[in-house]
Design a protein around this motif. Structure first.
Motif, PDB file in Angstrom:
ATOM      1  N   VAL A  28      71.031  -5.787  87.988  1.00 41.03           N
ATOM      2  CA  VAL A  28      71.947  -4.948  87.631  1.00 41.03           C
ATOM      3  C   VAL A  28      71.707  -4.719  86.039  1.00 41.03           C
ATOM      4  N   SER A  29      72.803  -3.770  85.340  1.00 37.02           N
ATOM      5  CA  SER A  29      71.994  -3.699  84.700  1.00 37.02           C
ATOM      6  C   SER A  29      73.179  -3.264  83.092  1.00 37.02           C
ATOM      7  N   PHE A  30      72.558  -3.250  81.660  1.00 40.36           N
ATOM      8  CA  PHE A  30      73.824  -2.600  80.408  1.00 40.36           C
ATOM      9  C   PHE A  30      74.806  -2.271  81.716  1.00 40.36           C
ATOM     10  N   ALA A  31      74.643  -1.218  82.364  1.00 41.33           N
ATOM     11  CA  ALA A  31      75.206  -0.203  82.530  1.00 41.33           C
ATOM     12  C   ALA A  31      76.442  -0.693  83.603  1.00 41.33           C
ATOM     13  N   ASP A  32      76.070  -1.285  84.513  1.00 37.44           N
ATOM     14  CA  ASP A  32      76.916  -2.039  85.730  1.00 37.44           C
ATOM     15  C   ASP A  32      77.617  -2.857  85.141  1.00 37.44           C
ATOM     16  N   ILE A  33      77.788  -4.060  84.017  1.00 34.95           N
ATOM     17  CA  ILE A  33      78.439  -4.672  83.566  1.00 34.95           C
ATOM     18  C   ILE A  33      79.622  -3.687  82.898  1.00 34.95           C
ATOM     19  N   ALA A  34      79.003  -2.764  81.585  1.00 34.79           N
ATOM     20  CA  ALA A  34      79.902  -2.152  81.063  1.00 34.79           C
ATOM     21  C   ALA A  34      81.360  -1.509  81.669  1.00 34.79           C
TER      22      ALA A  34
END
Length: 216
Positions: free
Chosen positions: A162-168
Motif C-alpha cells: 500500500v502506498s500514498f496513491a492507494d490511500i488517496a
C-alpha cells in the motif's frame, strides 16, 4: 484515533481532526494519520449542523480540517503529507522513486479533478434516469481502466505494498462502487476489483472506519 463529543473536550496537546466518516477526503486523511501512528482526537460533524468552531477555523466548512499547535490544515492531501512528514514507518511515501511519485501525482490529479466530477454526477443522478446513469457509469469506468493498467503485475497501484496513491484514491473508488455495488461487482476489471477488495479489508481502512460511539 479517539472520537470526542465536543470540541471543548479535545486534548489540546494532540492533533484534532474535524471529520465525517463517509467523506472520501476525510477517509484518506484519517488513514494517513493512523498509518503514521499519530495519536489524535476526531470530531464527527453533522452535515446539517456544522460546528461554529469548524467554520471559524476554515470558512469553506468542509472536512477534513486539522488543528494542531494553532496551525490549521484544511486540505486532505496536505494533511496526508503532514502526517508522513512526521512518520512514515510503513513506507507509504518515503521509499517512492521520482518516477513513482510522478505516477502518484498524476493519478491523484485525475482522481481529484476529472473523476470526482464524474463520481458526483453519477452519485446524484436520480435512479430512474437509467440511460443517463449508464452513461455516467461508463465515463467513470475510464479512470478505473487506467487503474487496471497501472496495477499491472502487482497488488497495489505503485507496487506490492500500500502506498500514498492507494490511500488517496481508494475512498473515491469505494464511493463510486457503492452507488450501485451490483453493477460494480460485474465489471470485467479483475485487477481493479481485487485491489478494491484488498484495500477494503485492510486493517488500516477498517481502523479508519470505526464508528464513533456518539453522533453530533
Amino acid at each position: 484515533m479517539n472520537y470526542v463529543k465536543e470540541f471543548s473536550s479535545r486534548d489540546i496537546d494532540k492533533p484534532f481532526l474535524f471529520s465525517y466518516r463517509r467523506c472520501p477526503y476525510a477517509m484518506r486523511a484519517r488513514m494517513a494519520m493512523l498509518s503514521a501512528n499519530i495519536s489524535f482526537d476526531a470530531y464527527e460533524i453533522s452535515l446539517r449542523d456544522k460546528p461554529e468552531e469548524l467554520i471559524k477555523l476554515s470558512p469553506k466548512a468542509t472536512v477534513p480540517v486539522l488543528l494542531y499547535n494553532n496551525k490549521v490544515i484544511d486540505e486532505s492531501l496536505d494533511i496526508m503529507l503532514w502526517a508522513y512528514a512526521i512518520s512514515d514507518e510503513s513506507n507509504h511515501l518515503i521509499i517512492l522513486s521520482q518516477h513513482e511519485r510522478e505516477v502518484t501525482d498524476n493519478l491523484i490529479t485525475v482522481n481529484d479533478c476529472e473523476f470526482k466530477k464524474q463520481l458526483d454526477a453519477y452519485k446524484y443522478e436520480p435512479i430512474e434516469n437509467i440511460l443517463v446513469r449508464d452513461d455516467l457509469f461508463k465515463k467513470g469506468l475510464l479512470f478505473l481502466e487506467s487503474l487496471e493498467i497501472c496495477l499491472g503485475n502487482h497488488k497495489f497501484l505503485i507496487g506490492n505494498r500500500v502506498s500514498f496513491a492507494d490511500i488517496a484514491i481508494f475512498p473515491f473508488i469505494r464511493q463510486f462502487a457503492h452507488v450501485d455495488i451490483d453493477r460494480f461487482t460485474n465489471i470485467k476489471l479483475i485487477k481493479t476489483k481485487k485491489w478494491f477488495e484488498l484495500m477494503g479489508s485492510d486493517e488500516l481502512f477498517l481502523r479508519a472506519m470505526i464508528r464513533p460511539e456518539f453522533t453530533n
